[in-house]
Design a protein around this motif. Structure first.
Motif, short mmCIF file in Angstrom:
data_model
loop_
_atom_site.label_atom_id
_atom_site.label_comp_id
_atom_site.label_asym_id
_atom_site.label_seq_id
_atom_site.Cartn_x
_atom_site.Cartn_y
_atom_site.Cartn_z
N ASP A 164 -32.37 27.06 -14.20
CA ASP A 164 -33.55 26.21 -14.00
C ASP A 164 -34.68 26.79 -14.85
O ASP A 164 -34.95 27.99 -14.81
N LEU A 165 -35.26 25.88 -15.66
CA LEU A 165 -36.30 26.37 -16.56
C LEU A 165 -37.52 26.80 -15.76
O LEU A 165 -37.84 26.19 -14.72
N ASP A 166 -38.20 27.80 -16.26
CA ASP A 166 -39.45 28.25 -15.65
C ASP A 166 -40.60 27.72 -16.50
O ASP A 166 -40.53 27.76 -17.74
N GLY A 167 -41.55 27.20 -15.85
CA GLY A 167 -42.78 26.78 -16.55
C GLY A 167 -42.58 25.57 -17.46
O GLY A 167 -43.25 25.45 -18.50
N LYS A 218 -42.94 22.33 -16.39
CA LYS A 218 -43.90 21.28 -16.01
C LYS A 218 -45.20 21.38 -16.81
O LYS A 218 -45.69 20.34 -17.33
N PRO A 219 -45.73 22.59 -17.00
CA PRO A 219 -46.96 22.67 -17.80
C PRO A 219 -46.79 22.15 -19.22
O PRO A 219 -47.74 21.59 -19.79
N ASN A 273 -44.93 19.67 -20.14
CA ASN A 273 -45.08 18.21 -19.98
C ASN A 273 -46.54 17.82 -19.80
O ASN A 273 -47.02 16.88 -20.45
N HIS A 298 -44.87 14.12 -22.24
CA HIS A 298 -43.45 13.99 -21.86
C HIS A 298 -42.53 14.08 -23.07
O HIS A 298 -41.44 14.67 -23.01
N GLY A 304 -42.00 17.45 -23.97
CA GLY A 304 -41.11 18.04 -22.95
C GLY A 304 -39.66 17.75 -23.31
O GLY A 304 -38.79 18.62 -23.23
N ASP A 305 -39.42 16.49 -23.74
CA ASP A 305 -38.04 16.11 -24.15
C ASP A 305 -37.58 16.98 -25.31
O ASP A 305 -36.43 17.44 -25.33
N LEU A 349 -36.62 20.30 -24.12
CA LEU A 349 -35.31 20.27 -23.43
C LEU A 349 -34.17 20.27 -24.46
O LEU A 349 -33.17 20.97 -24.31
N ARG A 353 -26.08 19.12 -17.93
CA ARG A 353 -27.44 19.00 -17.40
C ARG A 353 -27.36 18.31 -16.04
O ARG A 353 -26.83 17.20 -15.95
N GLY A 360 -33.52 16.77 -14.67
CA GLY A 360 -34.80 17.46 -14.88
C GLY A 360 -34.64 18.65 -15.82
O GLY A 360 -34.10 18.50 -16.92
N LYS A 407 -38.91 34.84 -11.10
CA LYS A 407 -38.49 34.03 -12.26
C LYS A 407 -38.07 34.92 -13.43
O LYS A 407 -38.30 36.12 -13.40
N1 GTP Z 1 -40.22 15.74 -20.54
C1 GTP Z 1 -39.44 15.66 -19.49
N2 GTP Z 1 -39.81 16.10 -18.31
C2 GTP Z 1 -38.96 16.07 -17.24
C3 GTP Z 1 -37.72 15.46 -17.36
N3 GTP Z 1 -37.12 15.55 -16.13
C4 GTP Z 1 -37.95 16.16 -15.29
N4 GTP Z 1 -39.09 16.48 -15.96
C5 GTP Z 1 -40.17 17.17 -15.48
O1 GTP Z 1 -39.83 18.52 -15.34
C6 GTP Z 1 -40.66 19.10 -14.37
C7 GTP Z 1 -39.88 19.99 -13.48
O2 GTP Z 1 -40.68 20.51 -12.45
P1 GTP Z 1 -40.67 22.00 -12.07
O3 GTP Z 1 -39.30 22.56 -12.12
O4 GTP Z 1 -41.35 22.04 -10.74
O5 GTP Z 1 -41.58 22.64 -13.11
P2 GTP Z 1 -41.68 24.19 -13.50
O6 GTP Z 1 -42.94 24.21 -14.16
O7 GTP Z 1 -40.50 24.52 -14.28
O8 GTP Z 1 -41.64 24.87 -12.14
P3 GTP Z 1 -40.84 26.14 -11.77
O9 GTP Z 1 -39.42 25.77 -11.75
O10 GTP Z 1 -41.26 26.52 -10.43
O11 GTP Z 1 -41.07 27.14 -12.82
C8 GTP Z 1 -41.36 17.97 -13.69
O12 GTP Z 1 -42.65 17.89 -14.10
C9 GTP Z 1 -40.64 16.72 -14.15
O13 GTP Z 1 -41.45 15.62 -14.22
C10 GTP Z 1 -37.29 14.93 -18.62
O14 GTP Z 1 -36.23 14.38 -18.80
N5 GTP Z 1 -38.25 15.07 -19.65
#
Ligand code: GTP
Length: 578
Positions: free
Chosen positions: A445-448, A450-451, A453, A458, A461-462, A465, A484, A487, A564
């Motif tokens: 599971d990725l850390d950080g 969400k920021p 994004n 978005h 973010g893609d 990924l 995958r 998320g 983490k």
């Molecule tokens: N760009 C993008 N964002 C995604 C996708 N799927 C999920 N997300 C976003 O990924 C984020 C995952 O949330 P978290 O795991 O809580 O974010 P984090 O910042 O990694 O939190 P921690 O796991 O606690 O480190 C959310 O904001 C989702 O909206 C996707 O396919 N593309």
């Protein structure tokens, strides 16, 4: 039993052929019958005309015989001088004539004097010639053949009505149908004077006609009637000479078609009639008017008839021949029709087999596409259809594969999705169970993330990924299965039975790879994400795919909770590292 098309077609064609053959046979037989009847009527008419001509010739012969006697000096000597010697010689002459003419019943020289006394007379008596002499000679002045003939000019012939001869002493001619001919005798130096007597010949009617008709083709039947239609000769003797018995049997009553011949409107007729109910006849009649120099003129109607059965015997033969031909023709037609029907239906059967085979996935290659008829067109259309359907099936299969791939893979990264991964994991667990091996599962599971994004959008973010996936692929082994889950969650099914240390090394390597800066905005800036990893092992951390994944998930959360950027083993005894 169901009839195949070829059999139906063959039967239809054979039926048509047989019907045509039978129709032809019936028509040919009918035409044949008509032609035979018409031909027979024509032949009969010709024969009656030949017979009429013979009657005229016979009458001319009688007239000639009478004339020679009437003009001979012996005759004058008997009539004028009553010379016995002359009478004897004349009698012998009569005998010779009657000998050569078997139809003559009687020849006589009758004097005009002495009330028409017979002077020389030869009778046919029981087939022999008999001279009647002296007191047996009779006076005949009251008979028309004497009285009327005496009034005729020289060489004119008197012809009596044909009648039954009731004359006394007529010998063989008695009660027989007889025609009497006579001619006057004049002195050579006084042809316009008074007739001295008459020469008379009685002719046997039946014998005459039997002789005249003897060489006509058999089985002809002879008919004779006088100018009024009274029947004189007929196969049924009861109908002849009815007037002699005070009755009338007229030929036109039994054969109405002859009325025109009797009244003289026509000189001949052909007709069909029934002799009795079971004997249909075909007949022809000819009218004979009196010969010249004959008084009074006597009309005769001559007829010949033939049984229709005899005439149609050849038609029967024709019918048998035609029927005999119709059967082999029909059989030949049946065989030909079957061959023809097979020729037509064989390519259809080929097409039917091809259609059936095509339904089961076979492609036919032996269709009659080179033919230049409708079957060739059908075969070419079938091949075209086969081609189009084949192409469509191929496209369908490809679409199906795409859909299947899409349903099993993540569209953003192209990695197997959760559902597909679970299947792969289950299969791996089955194999491992079979071989008594372990299976290691890495939950990332990725850390950080969400920021990223939130800060860059978005889309960025893609991009991050996708870059993470590329880095993971580069760092993992070929046989490891990366998927995958959704998320920013990924799993790796590690290949082979690995030591825990190896798993830890791999986890550390993954964290390092993911933690590397990632360029975004076409390299204008970079971002960083990290990874928390949970490691679980079959069978101790879970015996099913679901249990194993849940254990790895829990281990990953343990790593998160631990700060983490580190990994944790699901088994409590496992080591962990940051
Ligand atoms: N760009 C993008 N964002 C995604 C996708 N799927 C999920 N997300 C976003 O990924 C984020 C995952 O949330 P978290 O795991 O809580 O974010 P984090 O910042 O990694 O939190 P921690 O796991 O606690 O480190 C959310 O904001 C989702 O909206 C996707 O396919 N593309």
């Amino acid at each position: 039993m169901k009839l195949r098309m070829a059999h139906k077609l063959a039967l239809l064609l054979a039926g048509i052929g047989l019907a045509a053959a039978l129709l032809m046979a019936v028509l040919a037989e009918r035409v044949g019958r008509t032609l035979l009847v018409e031909g027979a009527q024509e032949a009969l008419l010709t024969s009656t005309q030949v017979l009429a001509r013979r009657v005229e010739v016979m009458q001319a012969n009688v007239a000639r015989d009478l004339r020679i006697v009437a003009e001979h000096p012996l005759t004058l000597r008997v009539l004028k001088d009553n010379e016995a010697d002359a009478a004897d010689r004349l009698a012998r002459w009569f005998e010779v004539s009657m000998h050569s003419q078997p139809a003559y019943f009687q020849m006589r020289l009758i004097s005009a004097a002495d009330y028409g006394l017979e002077r020389v007379r030869i009778d046919r008596h029981q087939g022999q010639l008999l001279r009647i002499e002296d007191d047996a000679l009779q006076e005949k002045a009251h008979f028309p053949y004497v009285s009327e003939a005496l009034a005729l000019p020289a060489q004119e012939l008197f012809s009596s009505e044909i009648a039954i001869n009731h004359e006394d002493g007529a010998h063989d001619g008695l009660e027989q149908p007889t025609a009497i001919f006579s001619m006057p005798v004049y002195a050579p130096n006084a042809p316009n004077g008074k007739a001295l007597g008459v020469v008379v010949i009685n002719v046997d009617l039946r014998n005459t006609f039997a002789l005249l008709a003897q060489d006509l083709p058999k089985p002809y039947q002879l008919f004779l009637a006088n100018g009024e239609g009274d029947i004189l000769l007929h196969p049924d003797a009861a109908l002849t000479f009815g007037f002699d018995r005070g009755e009338r049997h007229l030929i036109q009553s039994s054969m109405p078609a002859l009325a025109a011949v009797v009244d003289g409107s026509t000189d001949h007729a052909v007709l069909d009639f029934n002799m009795d109910t079971s004997h249909p006849m075909v007949a022809a009649f000819t009218r004979m008017d009196g010969a010249p120099h004959t008084a009074p003129p006597r009309t005769l109607i001559l007829g010949l008839a033939q049984p229709a059965r005899e005439i149609l015997a050849r038609a029967e033969q024709l019918r048998r021949t035609l029927l005999g031909l119709a059967v082999p023709v029909a059989l030949g037609g049946l065989v030909l029709a079957f061959v023809l029907a097979r020729t037509f239906t064989r390519p259809l059967a080929q097409l039917e087999r091809a259609a059936h085979g095509f339904g089961q996935g076979d492609v036919a290659t032996d269709l009659p596409i080179d033919r230049h008829d409708e079957i060739g067109t059908l075969a070419r259309s079938f091949v075209h259809m086969q081609h189009c359907v084949g192409n469509q099936l191929q496209t369908l299969r490809e679409n199906q594969q795409t859909l299947e791939r899409l349903s099993q893979h993540d569209s953003l990264t192209g990695l197997p999705n959760r559902r597909f991964f679970m299947q792969l994991l289950e299969q791996a667990l089955v194999r491992a169970q079979r071989h008594g091996q372990t299976v290691d599962l890495m939950f990332i599971d990725l850390d950080g993330f969400k920021p990223v994004n939130d800060q860059f959008g978005h889309e960025c973010g893609d991009q991050v990924l996708q870059t993470v996936v590329r880095q993971l692929r580069a760092g993992l082994r070929e046989a490891d299965i990366l998927a995958r889950l959704g998320g920013d969650e990924f799993v790796v099914l590690l290949d082979g039975a690995l030591e825990q240390d190896t798993c830890a090394t791999l986890a550390a390597k993954v964290i390092e790879l993911i933690s590397a800066p990632i360029a975004i905005w076409q390299g204008h800036t970079t971002v960083r994400v990290g990874a928390s990893i949970g490691l679980a092992r079959y069978p101790q951390d879970g015996r099913t795919a679901y249990e194993l994944l849940r254990s790895a998930d829990r281990a990953m959360y343990a790593a998160k909770e631990a700060g983490k950027g580190c990994w944790r083993f699901a088994t409590s005894g496992g080591q962990s590292a940051s």
